[in-house]
Enzyme design. Sequence first.
Site, PDB file in Angstrom:
ATOM      1  N   GLN A   1     -11.200   2.793  -6.422  1.00  0.00           N
ATOM      2  CA  GLN A   1     -11.223   3.420  -5.352  1.00  0.00           C
ATOM      3  C   GLN A   1     -12.670   3.910  -4.967  1.00  0.00           C
ATOM      4  O   GLN A   1     -13.972   3.351  -4.172  1.00  0.00           O
ATOM      5  CB  GLN A   1     -10.069   4.317  -4.341  1.00  0.00           C
ATOM      6  CG  GLN A   1     -10.196   3.837  -3.017  1.00  0.00           C
ATOM      7  CD  GLN A   1      -9.333   2.801  -2.117  1.00  0.00           C
ATOM      8  OE1 GLN A   1      -8.615   2.560  -2.603  1.00  0.00           O
ATOM      9  NE2 GLN A   1     -10.337   2.097  -1.234  1.00  0.00           N
TER      10      GLN A   1
ATOM     11  N   LYS B   1      -6.886   8.294  -3.251  1.00  0.00           N
ATOM     12  CA  LYS B   1      -5.810   7.683  -3.494  1.00  0.00           C
ATOM     13  C   LYS B   1      -4.274   8.653  -3.436  1.00  0.00           C
ATOM     14  O   LYS B   1      -4.915   9.760  -3.906  1.00  0.00           O
ATOM     15  CB  LYS B   1      -5.505   6.942  -4.299  1.00  0.00           C
ATOM     16  CG  LYS B   1      -4.206   5.624  -4.441  1.00  0.00           C
ATOM     17  CD  LYS B   1      -4.996   4.312  -3.141  1.00  0.00           C
ATOM     18  CE  LYS B   1      -4.131   3.559  -2.716  1.00  0.00           C
ATOM     19  NZ  LYS B   1      -4.676   2.147  -2.379  1.00  0.00           N
TER      20      LYS B   1
ATOM     21  N   ASP C   1      -0.771   1.768   2.501  1.00  0.00           N
ATOM     22  CA  ASP C   1      -0.740   1.114   0.729  1.00  0.00           C
ATOM     23  C   ASP C   1       0.487   0.358   0.910  1.00  0.00           C
ATOM     24  O   ASP C   1       0.985   0.260   1.945  1.00  0.00           O
ATOM     25  CB  ASP C   1      -1.345   1.670  -0.596  1.00  0.00           C
ATOM     26  CG  ASP C   1      -1.608   1.202  -1.647  1.00  0.00           C
ATOM     27  OD1 ASP C   1      -2.962   0.162  -1.424  1.00  0.00           O
ATOM     28  OD2 ASP C   1      -0.410   0.476  -2.400  1.00  0.00           O
TER      29      ASP C   1
ATOM     30  N   ASN D   1       1.648  -7.279   4.045  1.00  0.00           N
ATOM     31  CA  ASN D   1       0.298  -6.909   4.671  1.00  0.00           C
ATOM     32  C   ASN D   1      -0.835  -7.580   3.824  1.00  0.00           C
ATOM     33  O   ASN D   1      -1.285  -8.856   4.762  1.00  0.00           O
ATOM     34  CB  ASN D   1      -0.422  -5.115   4.996  1.00  0.00           C
ATOM     35  CG  ASN D   1      -1.523  -5.237   5.648  1.00  0.00           C
ATOM     36  OD1 ASN D   1      -2.671  -4.486   4.676  1.00  0.00           O
ATOM     37  ND2 ASN D   1      -1.584  -5.661   6.752  1.00  0.00           N
TER      38      ASN D   1
HETATM   39  P1  NDP Z   1       3.122  -4.011   0.900  1.00  0.00           P
HETATM   40  O1  NDP Z   1       3.920  -2.444   0.834  1.00  0.00           O
HETATM   41  O2  NDP Z   1       2.635  -4.305   2.683  1.00  0.00           O
HETATM   42  O3  NDP Z   1       3.448  -5.543   0.598  1.00  0.00           O
HETATM   43  C1  NDP Z   1       3.613  -5.074  -1.064  1.00  0.00           C
HETATM   44  C2  NDP Z   1       3.740  -6.526  -1.435  1.00  0.00           C
HETATM   45  O4  NDP Z   1       4.181  -6.641  -2.731  1.00  0.00           O
HETATM   46  C3  NDP Z   1       5.880  -6.961  -0.422  1.00  0.00           C
HETATM   47  O5  NDP Z   1       5.924  -8.378  -0.737  1.00  0.00           O
HETATM   48  C4  NDP Z   1       6.304  -6.734  -2.576  1.00  0.00           C
HETATM   49  O6  NDP Z   1       7.763  -6.593  -2.103  1.00  0.00           O
HETATM   50  C5  NDP Z   1       5.817  -7.122  -2.981  1.00  0.00           C
HETATM   51  N1  NDP Z   1       5.910  -5.398  -4.271  1.00  0.00           N
HETATM   52  C6  NDP Z   1       5.916  -4.565  -4.207  1.00  0.00           C
HETATM   53  N2  NDP Z   1       5.933  -3.919  -5.574  1.00  0.00           N
HETATM   54  C7  NDP Z   1       6.292  -5.022  -6.166  1.00  0.00           C
HETATM   55  C8  NDP Z   1       7.168  -4.956  -8.062  1.00  0.00           C
HETATM   56  N3  NDP Z   1       6.804  -4.034  -8.227  1.00  0.00           N
HETATM   57  N4  NDP Z   1       6.831  -6.413  -8.117  1.00  0.00           N
HETATM   58  C9  NDP Z   1       6.954  -7.506  -7.282  1.00  0.00           C
HETATM   59  N5  NDP Z   1       6.728  -6.995  -5.840  1.00  0.00           N
HETATM   60  C10 NDP Z   1       6.269  -5.675  -5.408  1.00  0.00           C
HETATM   61  O7  NDP Z   1       1.752  -3.132   0.602  1.00  0.00           O
HETATM   62  P2  NDP Z   1       0.349  -4.197   0.841  1.00  0.00           P
HETATM   63  O8  NDP Z   1       0.214  -5.530   0.867  1.00  0.00           O
HETATM   64  O9  NDP Z   1      -0.286  -3.441   1.289  1.00  0.00           O
HETATM   65  O10 NDP Z   1       0.042  -3.892  -1.145  1.00  0.00           O
HETATM   66  C11 NDP Z   1      -0.383  -5.027  -1.637  1.00  0.00           C
HETATM   67  C12 NDP Z   1      -1.400  -4.624  -2.928  1.00  0.00           C
HETATM   68  O11 NDP Z   1      -2.297  -5.240  -1.964  1.00  0.00           O
HETATM   69  C13 NDP Z   1      -1.197  -3.445  -3.458  1.00  0.00           C
HETATM   70  O12 NDP Z   1      -1.781  -3.595  -5.011  1.00  0.00           O
HETATM   71  C14 NDP Z   1      -2.500  -2.705  -2.854  1.00  0.00           C
HETATM   72  O13 NDP Z   1      -2.627  -1.787  -3.358  1.00  0.00           O
HETATM   73  C15 NDP Z   1      -3.213  -3.815  -2.057  1.00  0.00           C
HETATM   74  N6  NDP Z   1      -4.396  -3.804  -1.443  1.00  0.00           N
HETATM   75  C16 NDP Z   1      -3.733  -3.444  -0.204  1.00  0.00           C
HETATM   76  C17 NDP Z   1      -4.915  -2.923   0.740  1.00  0.00           C
HETATM   77  C18 NDP Z   1      -4.109  -2.632   2.101  1.00  0.00           C
HETATM   78  O14 NDP Z   1      -5.242  -2.247   3.361  1.00  0.00           O
HETATM   79  N7  NDP Z   1      -2.705  -2.978   2.978  1.00  0.00           N
HETATM   80  C19 NDP Z   1      -6.375  -2.901   0.826  1.00  0.00           C
HETATM   81  C20 NDP Z   1      -6.505  -3.085  -0.992  1.00  0.00           C
HETATM   82  C21 NDP Z   1      -5.847  -3.303  -1.747  1.00  0.00           C
HETATM   83  P3  NDP Z   1       9.325  -6.018  -1.456  1.00  0.00           P
HETATM   84  O15 NDP Z   1       8.772  -5.919  -0.383  1.00  0.00           O
HETATM   85  O16 NDP Z   1      10.215  -7.203  -1.963  1.00  0.00           O
HETATM   86  O17 NDP Z   1       8.515  -4.511  -1.810  1.00  0.00           O
END
Ligand code: NDP
Length: 454
Positions: free
Chosen positions: A119, A134, A174, A248
């Site tokens: 970050q 974080k 996150d 997201n």
């Molecule tokens: P969400 O919780 O909205 O979504 C996460 C997604 O990833 C879900 O579909 C989830 O599935 C899946 N997932 C989580 N853990 C695993 C795993 N171990 N194996 C396979 N699939 C998995 O999170 P975000 O979309 O916010 O974040 C996704 C990524 O983006 C992360 O790495 C986060 O750090 C990064 N990020 C997010 C930002 C943000 O603004 N939100 C900014 C910058 C980076 P399930 O529903 O089954 O858990």
Amino acid sequence: MPARPSKAVRSAVDHFMKGLIKRNPGEPEFHQAVQEVVESLMPVVLDNERYQQEEILERMTEPDRVIMFRVTWEDDEGRFRANRAWRVQFNNAIGPYKGGLRFHPSVTLSVLKFLGFEQVFKNSLTGLPMGGAKGGSNFNPKGKSDHEVMRFCHSLMIELHRHIGEDTDVPAGDIGVGAREIGYLFGQYKRLENRVTGILTGKGLSFGGSHVRTEATGYGCVYFCRQMLEEHGEDLKGKKVAVSGSGNVALYAAQKLQEFGARVVTLSDSSGFIHGPKGLTKKHWAFVRDLKEKRRGRISEAADKFKEIEYHDGKRPWNVPCDIAMPCATQNEISAKDAKALLKNKVMAVCEGANMPTELDGVHAFLDAGILYAPGKAANAGGVAVSGLEQSQNALRLSWSADEVDEKLQTIMKNIHAQCVEHGKDGDTINYVKGANIGGFVRVAEAMSAYGAV
Ligand code: NDP
């Protein structure tokens, strides 16, 4: 072909990593994130006596502070439950700490240190005054009622509130922390402090949130991808894109890809992935968004609903032939083997929406193959960038329109891309890993240097 690091650089990286691993035992994710960065930065540091004398690299890999605490809450059956939570305030050389909160059973100190470390570079690349942090907890929101999530968030904030502030540390969402959780956390902060201030970002529009924050990370990732393709005489139109995740980041990346005429062929969750060989349409997208944002269901339900969609249980989408891979789920979701499968299927670009989604050997494979590879700290910086814009709007007590914010987001992503190009020249190619690491490093290093021994 990218240039190979010299023997002196390789041995300095090995020496540095040995020390880091000794000081931080049992933290594999943190080691991995540092190794990737240090491989890029070592030549810069070896070339700069001042950085060596001031131990810039050693200091940048040590968090300013780590706060660890217990969160006790009551479930719907009246049982007391306890979780562990942390806030890793990594580096505030260029601005107040900024970074998300993650709620997931896999959260450990190692995971949060890797995320906080990344970050710092990402926030610097945005050009906004934000340090890196974080936090999060091993609490699993899945299967919990809204009331349980609310009680957990309220309890967590009872401790966290004393460590954060709009000029100190501004958390956001996150994995596992979306609009619902931010609402509960913000409400409790407001009650405890009796102040309505921009203490969290990702807030609802009715209480100080910014337009386009929800979409920002996904949209930003696609803007970056478009820029990277344009730089190489390509565009997104008609490209087949494998997206992972359905949260997201994935949802709004997929939406923008569809808008730009790309063919999104996959989405996933932690149980498996869906594949629409002809491309997922707007109708499929709307179903998945409703499923994930409102009903909190499983991605497999999309295949039950639409006969043109296949579901692959327990698998990741990286064996599906695609032009572009956009991992948007979690860390290390592209193994070295997955990277090989993507390369075998002639992937031309990998653009990371998630943080550190590719194992280090996979990163090396992409770089060696000379494909366009955009690391998360550059490609997914759109989320924190709009969080920074949310802070500005809160401080000014103003609200910018969606078009204004989106325009600023596009400009920021263009600037990040330009920094990667400037710092990432490598033979006749652009190494976006090197570009992002060096681009993010310089501003932080210079600020730390200016402060002296603090
Ligand atoms: P969400 O919780 O909205 O979504 C996460 C997604 O990833 C879900 O579909 C989830 O599935 C899946 N997932 C989580 N853990 C695993 C795993 N171990 N194996 C396979 N699939 C998995 O999170 P975000 O979309 O916010 O974040 C996704 C990524 O983006 C992360 O790495 C986060 O750090 C990064 N990020 C997010 C930002 C943000 O603004 N939100 C900014 C910058 C980076 P399930 O529903 O089954 O858990």
